[in-house]
Enzyme design. Sequence first.
Site, short mmCIF file in Angstrom:
data_model
loop_
_atom_site.label_atom_id
_atom_site.label_comp_id
_atom_site.label_asym_id
_atom_site.label_seq_id
_atom_site.Cartn_x
_atom_site.Cartn_y
_atom_site.Cartn_z
CE LYS A 180 35.66 41.38 51.70
NZ LYS A 180 34.23 41.07 51.89
CD GLU A 183 29.94 41.47 49.73
OE1 GLU A 183 30.90 40.86 50.23
OE2 GLU A 183 29.81 41.67 48.51
CB CYS A 288 34.43 25.10 46.02
SG CYS A 288 35.32 24.45 47.43
CD GLU A 383 31.33 27.61 41.15
OE1 GLU A 383 31.68 28.78 40.92
OE2 GLU A 383 31.75 26.95 42.11
P1 NAD Z 1 32.61 35.94 45.44
O1 NAD Z 1 33.77 35.79 44.52
O2 NAD Z 1 31.44 36.71 44.96
O3 NAD Z 1 33.07 36.67 46.82
C1 NAD Z 1 34.19 36.24 47.55
C2 NAD Z 1 34.82 37.43 48.25
O4 NAD Z 1 35.28 38.38 47.30
C3 NAD Z 1 33.85 38.19 49.16
O5 NAD Z 1 34.52 38.51 50.36
C4 NAD Z 1 33.49 39.44 48.36
O6 NAD Z 1 33.24 40.56 49.16
C5 NAD Z 1 34.72 39.67 47.50
N1 NAD Z 1 34.41 40.21 46.17
C6 NAD Z 1 33.30 40.01 45.42
N2 NAD Z 1 33.41 40.63 44.22
C7 NAD Z 1 34.62 41.23 44.21
C8 NAD Z 1 35.32 42.03 43.25
N3 NAD Z 1 34.79 42.33 42.06
N4 NAD Z 1 36.55 42.50 43.57
C9 NAD Z 1 37.11 42.21 44.78
N5 NAD Z 1 36.49 41.45 45.72
C10 NAD Z 1 35.26 40.97 45.46
O7 NAD Z 1 32.20 34.47 45.90
P2 NAD Z 1 30.94 34.00 46.78
O8 NAD Z 1 29.71 34.10 45.95
O9 NAD Z 1 30.97 34.68 48.09
O10 NAD Z 1 31.29 32.46 47.04
C11 NAD Z 1 31.00 31.44 46.13
C12 NAD Z 1 32.19 31.14 45.23
O11 NAD Z 1 33.33 30.77 46.02
C13 NAD Z 1 31.94 29.95 44.31
O12 NAD Z 1 32.49 30.23 43.04
C14 NAD Z 1 32.68 28.81 44.99
O13 NAD Z 1 33.09 27.76 44.12
C15 NAD Z 1 33.87 29.54 45.52
N6 NAD Z 1 34.49 28.79 46.62
C16 NAD Z 1 35.67 28.18 46.34
C17 NAD Z 1 36.29 27.40 47.31
C18 NAD Z 1 37.58 26.70 47.01
O14 NAD Z 1 38.12 26.10 47.91
N7 NAD Z 1 38.10 26.73 45.79
C19 NAD Z 1 35.69 27.28 48.58
C20 NAD Z 1 34.49 27.94 48.84
C21 NAD Z 1 33.89 28.70 47.83
#
Ligand code: NAD
Length: 492
Positions: A180, A183, A288, A383
Site C-alpha cells: 500500500k 496516497e 527520517c 519533527e
Molecule cells: P504518514 O504517517 O502520514 O503516512 C505513512 C503511511 O500511513 C501512508 O501510506 C498513509 O496512507 C498511511 N496513513 C496515514 N495516516 C494513517 C492513519 N491515521 N491510520 C492508518 N494509516 C495511515 O507519513 P508520511 O507523511 O507519508 O511520511 C513522512 C513520515 O515518515 C515522517 O514522520 C518520517 O520521519 C517518516 N519516515 C520514517 C522512516 C524511518 O525509516 N523511520 C523512513 C521514511 C519516512
Amino acid sequence: MFSPNNNENIQECLNFISGKWEFPEEKLGQIISPFTGQILANTYRSKKTSVNSAVLSASKSQQEWEKYSYRERAAIFLNYRKWLLENLIDLAKIISNECGKLQNEAKDGLLKGIEILDYAISIQNLDQLARMTVSKGVHCEYRREPLGVVAGITPSNFPAMVPMWMFPIAIMAGNSFIWKPSEKTAMTSYYLALGFKESGLPDGVLNIIQGDKETVDILCEHEDIKAIAFVGSTPVAKHVYTKATSTGKRALTLGGAKNHIFLMPDAISELAVDGILSSFTGCCGQRCMAASVLLAIGNTQNIIDEIVSKAKNFAPGKDIGALITKQSLQKVEKAISEACLSKEQILVDGRNPKVEKEISQGNWLNPTIVDHVLPNSILAKEELFAPVLSIIRCKSIEEAMHIENANPYGNAASVFTSRGDIAEFVTLNAKAGMIGVNVGIPVPREPFSFGGINHSKFGHGDITSDGGLEFWSNRKKVTTKWFQLKNQNWMS
Ligand code: NAD
C-alpha cells in the site's frame, strides 16, 4: 515507458491485482506537483472487496512461488535489476515530479533500493543456515520458510526506496506481497510493479492496493495477512503496530525522527560543513535520517559561519527540492512563527524564496537556520520534516548528550570531531539506532541493516538485510536421526 494516463493526461493510480490494473472502489484525491502546483494524478481508496481480492490472488500465487528455488527467484530479480537500471532516469523523473525532490536525489534513492535488491539476490549465497551433528547419529538444522501473504505500508517521502526496503527481501524469501503506497506519492508504484512483471515475476506475487488510513486498517485486520511492515510518522506507526499485532500478525513499524548532530570545536571543517549542510537540506529536509538539531559545543563559530554563508546561496529547484504539499509548507512556517524568535536568532530565513515564474506555485522553503534555540522549543522537539536547522549552544559534550538522550525518538545521531575518544563517547551514549562519525546521514550500506530505536521503531529487528530476512520468514528447526545406537541417550 507506458503510463496509465486518462484523456486529460492525468495518471490514474490503480490497484495491481493478479498482474492486472484495476480501479479501486472510491475516488480519494489528487497528486499535485510540489514544483508547479499542477494536477499530476488521481488517487483512489480501496475497500474490503479489493483487499480481499488482492489477498486471495497473493495467497494462490504464493503456493506456487514458494516452490521456486532461490536460484530461480534470483534469475527474475536479475532481470528486474537490469530493467530498473535501464529506466533509472525516467523513474527518477517520475519520483522527483510527484514528491518534490531533485532528480539526482530521486536517482540516489533508487540506487539505494537496488542495493537492497542486490542483497535479496545474494541471499542464496549469504543465508547458509547451520546444520550440525548435535549428538551421535543426530543432526539439527535450520530451514527458512516463508510466512505466506505479507504486506507493506509506505510513506510519501521515498516512493521507491522505502518499498524496496521491503518487497525484494519479502518476495525473495518466498512470500507474496501486498504493497500500500502513500496516497500522496502513488504514481511510482505503477512503474515498479510494471518492471517486475516485465522481468518475469509471476502474477499475484506482488500486488498493489491504493488507499489511505481506511485501507490500512482493512489490511491490519485481515486474517490471512501474516506480517505487516510500516514506515511513516510515529503516531501512525504506533497505531499500525497495535492494530496489526492485536490480530496476531508479526509487525515492524518504523516511525518519525528528530536527529541530533554533535559539533565539536576540533571538527574537520570540510567534513562538518558539507555533512551538516547536506544532512538538513537534502530532499528538502524530508528524510527520517535528516539532522535537524545541531548541538554546538564550545567555540564552533567558524564552522557555523561557513554553513550559514553556503545556506544563503541555495536556488530553489536547483540546489534544493520542494516540500511535498502546501499543508507541509504551512505547518513549518507556522512552527517557525510560533517559536517567537528574535531577528538575531534567525541566521538564515528560507521563507518565501525568490523563484522562477514557471515554478511560482511550488511549495518552496529554502534552508533556514535558527540559533540559540532552547531545548524545550517546538523547533528542538518536533519533527518538522523541512530544511530547518536549530542550533542549541552547549558548554560541554555531557550537556549536549543530556539533550539528545531526552528526545523520545531514536533513528540517528552524528558527531563531527577529529578526536577518537569523543567519537566513541557519542557512539556509546547517544540514544539512536544509527550513528555517524563525521557522516551527516548515517544510513548503513547493505549488508548492514537499517533501523532506529525508541519512538522511531516499534517491534523487534531491523527492516533491511538480515533483519528483513528474519522478519519475513520463519526458521524451522529440524532434528534428524536415521539409526539407533546402543546405550544412547539424548545427550550422547
Ligand atoms: P504518514 O504517517 O502520514 O503516512 C505513512 C503511511 O500511513 C501512508 O501510506 C498513509 O496512507 C498511511 N496513513 C496515514 N495516516 C494513517 C492513519 N491515521 N491510520 C492508518 N494509516 C495511515 O507519513 P508520511 O507523511 O507519508 O511520511 C513522512 C513520515 O515518515 C515522517 O514522520 C518520517 O520521519 C517518516 N519516515 C520514517 C522512516 C524511518 O525509516 N523511520 C523512513 C521514511 C519516512
